[in-house]
Design a protein around this motif. Sequence first.
Motif, short mmCIF file in Angstrom:
data_model
loop_
_atom_site.label_atom_id
_atom_site.label_comp_id
_atom_site.label_asym_id
_atom_site.label_seq_id
_atom_site.Cartn_x
_atom_site.Cartn_y
_atom_site.Cartn_z
N ALA A 318 -21.36 19.37 49.71
CA ALA A 318 -22.45 18.78 50.00
C ALA A 318 -23.17 19.50 49.46
O ALA A 318 -25.19 19.91 49.75
N GLY A 319 -23.96 20.32 48.04
CA GLY A 319 -24.32 20.78 46.74
C GLY A 319 -23.86 21.37 46.24
O GLY A 319 -22.56 21.34 46.51
N ALA A 320 -24.66 21.88 45.22
CA ALA A 320 -24.25 21.88 43.74
C ALA A 320 -25.45 22.54 43.09
O ALA A 320 -25.81 22.29 41.81
N VAL A 330 -22.74 28.86 36.76
CA VAL A 330 -22.36 29.20 37.87
C VAL A 330 -22.70 28.00 38.90
O VAL A 330 -23.51 27.12 39.32
N VAL A 331 -21.43 27.06 39.67
CA VAL A 331 -22.03 26.01 40.64
C VAL A 331 -21.35 26.84 41.69
O VAL A 331 -19.93 27.00 42.02
N ILE A 332 -21.93 26.53 43.33
CA ILE A 332 -21.52 26.57 44.02
C ILE A 332 -22.04 25.31 44.85
O ILE A 332 -23.17 24.93 44.90
N GLY A 333 -20.91 25.24 46.44
CA GLY A 333 -21.70 24.20 47.04
C GLY A 333 -20.29 24.34 47.89
O GLY A 333 -18.92 24.77 48.27
N GLN A 423 -25.88 23.26 51.36
CA GLN A 423 -26.37 23.52 50.21
C GLN A 423 -26.42 24.85 50.13
O GLN A 423 -26.67 25.72 51.15
N THR A 424 -26.50 25.36 49.01
CA THR A 424 -26.46 26.61 48.86
C THR A 424 -27.81 27.09 47.51
O THR A 424 -27.84 26.15 46.89
N ALA A 425 -28.61 28.02 47.33
CA ALA A 425 -29.73 28.19 46.73
C ALA A 425 -29.71 29.77 46.43
O ALA A 425 -29.07 30.57 47.26
N ALA A 426 -30.65 29.90 45.33
CA ALA A 426 -30.43 31.10 44.65
C ALA A 426 -32.00 31.93 44.63
O ALA A 426 -32.27 31.51 43.85
N ALA A 427 -32.55 32.95 45.40
CA ALA A 427 -33.74 33.35 45.10
C ALA A 427 -33.85 33.91 43.19
O ALA A 427 -33.13 33.71 42.43
N PRO A 428 -35.04 33.36 42.72
CA PRO A 428 -35.27 33.73 41.74
C PRO A 428 -35.36 34.81 41.22
O PRO A 428 -35.35 35.62 41.99
#
Length: 631
Positions: A318-320, A330-333, A423-428
Motif C-alpha cells: 500500500a505504499g513504496a 531504501v523502500v518503505i511501505g 503509505q509512508t513519507a519522509a520529511a525533506p
Amino acid sequence: MSELDSSAPFRKLMATAASRRRVMAGGTVTLATFLGFSAPATATAAAVPGPRRAERALLGFAAVPDSDADAVTVPAGYATQVLAPWGQPLRAGGPGWRPDGSGSAADQARQIGSHHGGLHFFPYDDGARGNRHGTLVVNHEAADAGLLHPSVRPPVREAHAKSLAAQGVSVVEVRESGDSWRIVDSPRNRRVTGTTPVVFSGPVGTSHPALRTGSAPRGTLGNSAHGVTPWGTYLSCEENVAGHFGTADRNWRPTRTQERYGLSASGHGHPRHSADPRFDLAATPNEPHRFGWIVEIDPHSPAAPPVKRTALGRFQHAGAYVGESGGRAVVIGGDDENGGYLYRFVSADTWRALRARGLSPLDFGTLYAARFEADGSGRWLPLTHGTGPLTAAHGWQDQADVVLRAREAADALGATPLDRPRQTAAAPAGGAFYCALADGPGGGSCGGAGRARTAGPRATNPYGHIVRWHEEAGDAFRWDVFALAGDPAHDAGVDLDGTGMSGSPKGLWFDSDGRLWISTGTSKRAQNKAECGHERLGNNALLVADPATGEIRRFLTGPRGAEITGVGSTPDGRTLFVAVQHPGERTDAWGAPSPDLPNAVSDWPDRDPSGRPRSATVVVRRADGGRVGGA
C-alpha cells in the motif's frame, strides 16, 4: 504474553503508554510525554521542531469546510481542471469514451483506466520547461462492475476481459497549454493492464517453480499506491489481489499460506475463475504467487516490460516510499490489512554502484519488518533466510521462500501488527518518517473486520492515525504518534477542530517545502454516517499538515463515494495533481449505482444525466500562479 510484548497488536502497546499519560494538545503525541519517559537531550526522537514564526508559516490558505456535496471543492483563490478521466483515449483517433458503458475490452485497453490511485509527474527538463511538459503515470486499482458495463451486461468472458483492461497503469505525455493541461499524442503513451506480459526479478525469478502455471506471466492488478526511484522509474504497488481468485471446486481447501494471504473459494464475490482458469485456485494454484508485488515501470521506455521486484516481498503493498541512506536505496511501505506489518528494504550496495554493474538496486538487499516497543523504541527485524527462526529446520527453504511468504516470515519474527499500514513519507532533508494507518475495528455495520485488531489508544479504531519515527544507529528507531484522526465529539483524544478533522488517512506525500499532504479514504460503510461517528467528517478529503506545529487544514474535498488517493506536483510546486478514485461508488449513506442507474450516487465530473461517474486526475492551481498550499 506480557503487556510489553512487542509482537502484540499495536493497540496493546499504545494502551500501555496511554495509561500513563494523556494525549497532549497541539495535534501531536510526543514521545517524552505520551510514552511516559524523558528522552535524553541528544536523542533524535525528542528533537521535534518548535512552532514556526508567522512569516514562515507553511499553510497559506483558508481551510475548506467538510462537505457532502457531489463536487470537488478547493480554497478561495484556487481553480481545478479534470485531466485524464477514465475512458479518455490514449491518443487522438483512439476509441472514445462511451457514456453508456458500451465500450469493449479492446477499447478499454487503449483508454485511461479506472479507479485512479497513486500518480507521479516526470518532467522532461530540469528548467522551466519541466514544469509544463512531462509524463504523468497513474495507477488504476480496480473496476466497478456496476459502472464498467452497460445495462445489458456482456457475456462473462468479455466482462472479465474489460475489467482486466480497466486496471493496471496509464503512462501518458501531458503538456500545459494556456490555462489547461492536456494529454498529447506520444510514443510514450501506453497502458499496462491485467494481461500485459511481465517479468520477475530477484529471489523469485520468472522461471522459479513457484510461478509455473503452464503459461507466461501476465498482468498487474490492484495497483494502489506508488513510489519513484532515484534513477527515474515508477513503482506500482499491487494491493487487494486475493479477491481476484476463487474456485467452484468443492474439494479445494486453502493451505496455511493461502489462508494467510486471504485466498478463498468465493473470490470475494468476483467470478473471474469462471471466465479464466488462471484465476481458479484449484486449476492454477501458483497463479496467486504472481501477484502482490511491487512492479517497476520505466516511463521513458515504452517497450520495456514491467518488472516485479520480488526482493521487496509479497503482500498487499500500500505504499513504496523510496529514499537513500548512505547512497543505498531504501523502500518503505505497509501491508494493508488489519494486523499488517510495516516493511523496509535496504539495497546491498549504493544504488549507483549496483546500476553501474548492470544490476537492479531492488534485487539485492535486505527486507525488514518493524517491531514497535511500548517505551517508544523500535527495531527493524531482518527477513533473511538462515536468521533466527527463518531456517530450513523451521520449514523455510531459501530466500525466495521467505519473500513469497513475507507475512508468515514477519509473523515468525514477532513484528508488530498495525491498523492497516498504508503509505509512508519522509520529511525533506533527512527528517522524520511518517506512516498512515487507515483504520482498525469500527464495530457493527461500520466495518473493521480483519485478522487482528490493532489501533492507537482506542478500544476500537474507526478513524485511523499517523505514526512518526526517527531512524537511529543500526536498525533501531524511535516512534510516536503524529496525529489521531477522527472527530473529538466522539473521541476526546482527538485534538483536531473543524478545519482538520478527517477519517482514515491513507496517502502521505511531502512537497519540497515540507508540507505533509494527507489523503483520506473512509470506507463506503462508514462515510457520512452518524452511527459510525463520521457525520461531521463529510466526504473524503485532502488535508495539509505542518509537521513542526502539528496544525492540519482541509485543502480539498471530493465528490460522493470517492476516495482521494495519489498526490504529486510539478517541480516548481505551482501545479498539483490529485487522483479522485471511484466517485459514485456504492456507499451505505448514499445508495448504490447500477448499470440501469449508474449516476445514482454521483455524476461527477461530466454532469451527464445519461452518463456515469468517472475517476480522474484533478489539476489544482492558484489563480496568482503561486506555490500550491503556500502563503
